[in-house]
Write a protein that holds these residues in place. Structure first.
Motif, PDB file in Angstrom:
ATOM      1  N   LEU A   1     101.519 142.603  37.842  1.00 35.05           N
ATOM      2  CA  LEU A   1     102.855 142.607  38.430  1.00 35.05           C
ATOM      3  C   LEU A   1     103.047 143.826  39.323  1.00 35.05           C
ATOM      4  CD1 LEU A   1     105.729 141.475  38.647  1.00 35.05           C
ATOM      5  CD2 LEU A   1     106.299 142.718  36.555  1.00 35.05           C
ATOM      6  N   ALA A   2     102.665 145.009  38.814  1.00 37.78           N
ATOM      7  CA  ALA A   2     102.817 146.241  39.593  1.00 37.78           C
ATOM      8  C   ALA A   2     101.930 146.214  40.835  1.00 37.78           C
ATOM      9  CB  ALA A   2     102.477 147.442  38.717  1.00 37.78           C
ATOM     10  N   ALA A   3     100.674 145.775  40.667  1.00 40.27           N
ATOM     11  CA  ALA A   3      99.748 145.737  41.800  1.00 40.27           C
ATOM     12  C   ALA A   3     100.249 144.810  42.905  1.00 40.27           C
ATOM     13  CB  ALA A   3      98.369 145.283  41.322  1.00 40.27           C
ATOM     14  N   SER A   4     100.731 143.644  42.522  1.00 47.51           N
ATOM     15  CA  SER A   4     101.213 142.679  43.519  1.00 47.51           C
ATOM     16  C   SER A   4     102.462 143.196  44.229  1.00 47.51           C
ATOM     17  CB  SER A   4     101.504 141.335  42.850  1.00 47.51           C
ATOM     18  OG  SER A   4     100.333 140.806  42.269  1.00 47.51           O
ATOM     19  N   ALA A   5     103.371 143.817  43.460  1.00 43.58           N
ATOM     20  CA  ALA A   5     104.608 144.338  44.059  1.00 43.58           C
ATOM     21  C   ALA A   5     104.305 145.472  45.041  1.00 43.58           C
ATOM     22  CB  ALA A   5     105.551 144.819  42.960  1.00 43.58           C
ATOM     23  N   ILE A   6     103.473 146.415  44.621  1.00 38.25           N
ATOM     24  CA  ILE A   6     103.155 147.564  45.481  1.00 38.25           C
ATOM     25  C   ILE A   6     102.376 147.119  46.715  1.00 38.25           C
ATOM     26  CG2 ILE A   6     101.847 149.723  45.597  1.00 38.25           C
ATOM     27  CD1 ILE A   6     102.489 150.086  42.590  1.00 38.25           C
ATOM     28  N   THR A   7     101.417 146.222  46.514  1.00 39.67           N
ATOM     29  CA  THR A   7     100.637 145.725  47.646  1.00 39.67           C
ATOM     30  C   THR A   7     101.520 144.980  48.640  1.00 39.67           C
ATOM     31  OG1 THR A   7      98.691 145.518  46.223  1.00 39.67           O
ATOM     32  CG2 THR A   7      98.649 144.328  48.307  1.00 39.67           C
ATOM     33  N   GLY A   8     102.449 144.179  48.113  1.00 43.26           N
ATOM     34  CA  GLY A   8     103.367 143.462  48.993  1.00 43.26           C
ATOM     35  C   GLY A   8     104.224 144.396  49.821  1.00 43.26           C
TER      36      GLY A   8
ATOM     37  N   GLY B   1     107.261 137.174  33.052  1.00 41.35           N
ATOM     38  CA  GLY B   1     107.659 138.326  32.250  1.00 41.35           C
ATOM     39  C   GLY B   1     107.668 138.005  30.763  1.00 41.35           C
ATOM     40  N   LEU B   2     108.207 136.837  30.401  1.00 40.43           N
ATOM     41  CA  LEU B   2     108.210 136.423  28.990  1.00 40.43           C
ATOM     42  C   LEU B   2     106.799 136.212  28.466  1.00 40.43           C
ATOM     43  CD1 LEU B   2     111.202 133.900  29.003  1.00 40.43           C
ATOM     44  CD2 LEU B   2     111.131 136.141  27.885  1.00 40.43           C
TER      45      LEU B   2
ATOM     46  N   LEU C   1      97.223 143.900  23.403  1.00 42.09           N
ATOM     47  CA  LEU C   1      97.396 145.032  24.313  1.00 42.09           C
ATOM     48  C   LEU C   1      96.672 144.782  25.627  1.00 42.09           C
ATOM     49  CD1 LEU C   1      98.418 147.876  24.858  1.00 42.09           C
ATOM     50  CD2 LEU C   1      96.350 148.765  23.751  1.00 42.09           C
ATOM     51  N   LEU C   2      95.454 144.234  25.559  1.00 41.25           N
ATOM     52  CA  LEU C   2      94.724 143.911  26.779  1.00 41.25           C
ATOM     53  C   LEU C   2      95.528 142.947  27.648  1.00 41.25           C
ATOM     54  CD1 LEU C   2      92.183 143.821  28.589  1.00 41.25           C
ATOM     55  CD2 LEU C   2      91.330 141.976  27.131  1.00 41.25           C
ATOM     56  N   SER C   3      96.067 141.919  27.042  1.00 40.21           N
ATOM     57  CA  SER C   3      96.841 140.922  27.792  1.00 40.21           C
ATOM     58  C   SER C   3      98.092 141.535  28.407  1.00 40.21           C
ATOM     59  CB  SER C   3      97.215 139.754  26.878  1.00 40.21           C
ATOM     60  OG  SER C   3      96.069 139.075  26.422  1.00 40.21           O
ATOM     61  N   ALA C   4      98.762 142.431  27.658  1.00 40.41           N
ATOM     62  CA  ALA C   4      99.959 143.083  28.181  1.00 40.41           C
ATOM     63  C   ALA C   4      99.612 143.982  29.362  1.00 40.41           C
ATOM     64  CB  ALA C   4     100.640 143.884  27.073  1.00 40.41           C
ATOM     65  N   VAL C   5      98.495 144.706  29.254  1.00 45.20           N
ATOM     66  CA  VAL C   5      98.040 145.562  30.357  1.00 45.20           C
ATOM     67  C   VAL C   5      97.718 144.715  31.582  1.00 45.20           C
ATOM     68  CG1 VAL C   5      96.129 147.035  31.126  1.00 45.20           C
ATOM     69  CG2 VAL C   5      97.220 147.459  28.920  1.00 45.20           C
TER      70      VAL C   5
ATOM     71  N   GLY D   1     111.433 131.244  42.658  1.00 44.71           N
ATOM     72  CA  GLY D   1     110.962 132.601  42.450  1.00 44.71           C
ATOM     73  C   GLY D   1     111.520 133.218  41.182  1.00 44.71           C
ATOM     74  N   LEU D   2     112.806 132.969  40.922  1.00 48.15           N
ATOM     75  CA  LEU D   2     113.438 133.517  39.720  1.00 48.15           C
ATOM     76  C   LEU D   2     112.828 132.912  38.458  1.00 48.15           C
ATOM     77  CD1 LEU D   2     115.657 135.246  38.435  1.00 48.15           C
ATOM     78  CD2 LEU D   2     117.218 133.294  38.683  1.00 48.15           C
ATOM     79  N   ILE D   3     112.646 131.601  38.450  1.00 45.78           N
ATOM     80  CA  ILE D   3     112.064 130.922  37.283  1.00 45.78           C
ATOM     81  C   ILE D   3     110.656 131.445  37.003  1.00 45.78           C
ATOM     82  CG2 ILE D   3     111.168 128.706  36.453  1.00 45.78           C
ATOM     83  CD1 ILE D   3     113.567 127.372  37.803  1.00 45.78           C
ATOM     84  N   GLU D   4     109.841 131.552  38.043  1.00 46.80           N
ATOM     85  CA  GLU D   4     108.463 132.015  37.857  1.00 46.80           C
ATOM     86  C   GLU D   4     108.415 133.472  37.416  1.00 46.80           C
ATOM     87  OE1 GLU D   4     105.297 129.638  38.626  1.00 46.80           O
ATOM     88  OE2 GLU D   4     107.068 129.214  37.419  1.00 46.80           O
ATOM     89  N   GLY D   5     109.303 134.307  37.980  1.00 48.81           N
ATOM     90  CA  GLY D   5     109.338 135.716  37.600  1.00 48.81           C
ATOM     91  C   GLY D   5     109.723 135.910  36.146  1.00 48.81           C
ATOM     92  N   VAL D   6     110.764 135.201  35.698  1.00 50.43           N
ATOM     93  CA  VAL D   6     111.206 135.308  34.305  1.00 50.43           C
ATOM     94  C   VAL D   6     110.138 134.757  33.365  1.00 50.43           C
ATOM     95  CG1 VAL D   6     112.890 134.453  32.632  1.00 50.43           C
ATOM     96  CG2 VAL D   6     113.659 135.270  34.862  1.00 50.43           C
TER      97      VAL D   6
END
Length: 409
Positions: free
Chosen positions: A369-376, A70-71, A359-363, A62-67
């Motif tokens: 990330l936000a959608a998955s975290a909030i939904t979870g 993010g990168l 910018l599109l890719s960053a959005v 989980g840590l490897i995939e999260g980092v």
């Protein structure tokens, strides 16, 4: 019938038919197919390599995939600034595909989890850097009136690669084992880089111009209609949760009266249907965008997502009952991803194409990330029905913004 394209500050504009399936467009589509198939092999086998072979706990995965994710998101924003220069974006595209292939395959030789972490992070950073360059390169290659079909083909090939990759992983593991399977993923990865080179060789050379300092430019990108469209996209991405949450919902619903393994297998089968629907929807969505405008197609895709999430909120407990939700979500993502890219290619200033796609890719990355975290969180603390109900409501807001933005001035 003449195709139509969406011009800055106006509705669809009638234009003469143009050939869109050129060698350059085909080359980029082939690169997406091969690259996705290539990196899906180590992605599918990474849990086994880390936990079974190297003895690492699941938390390390989980840590490897999260980092790494993010990168990749940060790299997409930076890669956009680099890709504003037409000559530079070609080198970044080739280098990004090559580096991703080499580093992903190199995890086969890792003897410790920290080595996997470094290689995975490097591969995903290179993958992030190449995305804006590839998208801007496709805008250089395709005629403006055919952007929808060109990006539709690219998205269709990417989704098809996501189906082929895990199947290849299964076959290769059975034949040569986990490490060799990961190592052999370098073959489709390098073929993807060659496919990009092929596309570049069939593209008109860019005009030589004085290179400006490399900097991330956001405010100039958001001027005009692109700013309004990007607002609608941002709201959409805040409701575009990871597909794994759809699989989780299906697994929970199908678990009644079935053992956990059977429920999981059925849910994965529905996810395959989702990917097939996304693949089949991409090119028709692009054709619709060329005729009616990319923003309208984007709004239609968001509407499909609203319906899909509503179905997940209601929650049928049979495969046939859940199939419409997965198919609707697959059609939706095929439409939305195609239309997002076509809209940016159409509305972005030519000198800021790289920054616009960055910018599109960053959005997309930040919103997912936000959608998955909030939904979870809502899924676990409140209820799955509330979680997917909130996602459906977000889609309704995004749809309203996009419809308002897509109206002719």
């Amino acid at each position: 019938m003449g195709a139509a394209a969406e011009g800055p500050g106006q509705g669809p504009i009638a234009r003469a038919p143009e050939t869109w399936l050129t060698p350059g467009v085909t080359g980029i589509g082939g690169a997406s197919l091969l690259a996705d198939a290539g990196h899906e092999i180590p992605t599918a086998l990474l849990p086994s390599l880390l936990t079974s072979t190297l003895g690492a706990p699941a938390s390390v995965l989980g840590l490897i995939e999260g980092v790494s994710d993010g990168l990749a998101g940060l790299a997409r924003l930076g890669g956009g600034a680099l890709a504003d220069d037409p000559q530079r974006r070609r080198a970044i595209a080739v280098g990004g595909y090559t580096t991703t292939a080499v580093l992903s395959a190199a995890t086969a030789g890792a003897t410790a989890a920290w080595q996997v972490a470094i290689l995975r992070a490097g591969a995903w950073t290179a993958r992030g850097l190449r995305v804006p360059a590839r998208n801007a390169l496709l805008a250089d290659i395709a005629p403006p009136s055919t952007y929808g079909r060109a990006y539709g083909l690219e998205r269709a090939m990417d989704n098809l690669g996501a189906v082929i990759g895990p199947l290849l992983a299964i076959v290769l593991v059975g034949a040569v084992g986990v490490r060799w399977a990961i190592g052999l993923s370098i073959i489709p990865g390098l073929l993807a880089a060659l496919s990009i080179v092929y596309a570049i060789r069939h593209t008109v050379q860019p005009r030589v111009r004085v290179r400006e300092p490399i900097r991330v430019r956001i405010r100039p990108v958001l001027r005009g209609r692109l700013g309004g469209v990007m607002a609608g996209i941002s709201i959409f991405e805040l409701g575009n949760c990871a597909a794994t949450l759809l699989i989780l919902r299906a697994t929970d619903l199908l678990g009644a009266g079935r053992d956990a393994e059977t429920a999981a297998q059925l849910a994965i089968g529905l996810y395959v249907a989702y990917n097939i629907a996304a693949t089949l929807a991409s090119i028709p969505a692009g054709r619709h965008g060329d005729r009616r405008g990319a923003t309208r197609t984007l709004a239609m895709g968001v509407a499909f997502f609203a319906v899909a999430y509503a179905l997940f909120a209601v929650g049928a407990s049979t495969v046939l009952g859940l199939a419409p939700a997965f198919v609707a979500a697959g059609v939706a993502i095929g439409m939305v991803e195609t239309a997002e890219h076509a809209a940016v290619a159409t509305l972005a200033p030519e000198t800021l194409r790289g920054s616009s796609f960055g910018l599109l890719s960053a959005v997309q990355s930040g919103g997912n990330l936000a959608a998955s975290a909030i939904t979870g969180i809502l899924y676990g603390l409140v209820s799955p029905a509330w979680a997917f109900g909130a996602l459906a409501a977000t889609m309704v807001v995004s749809f309203a913004v996009l419809v308002a933005t897509g109206r002719p001035d």
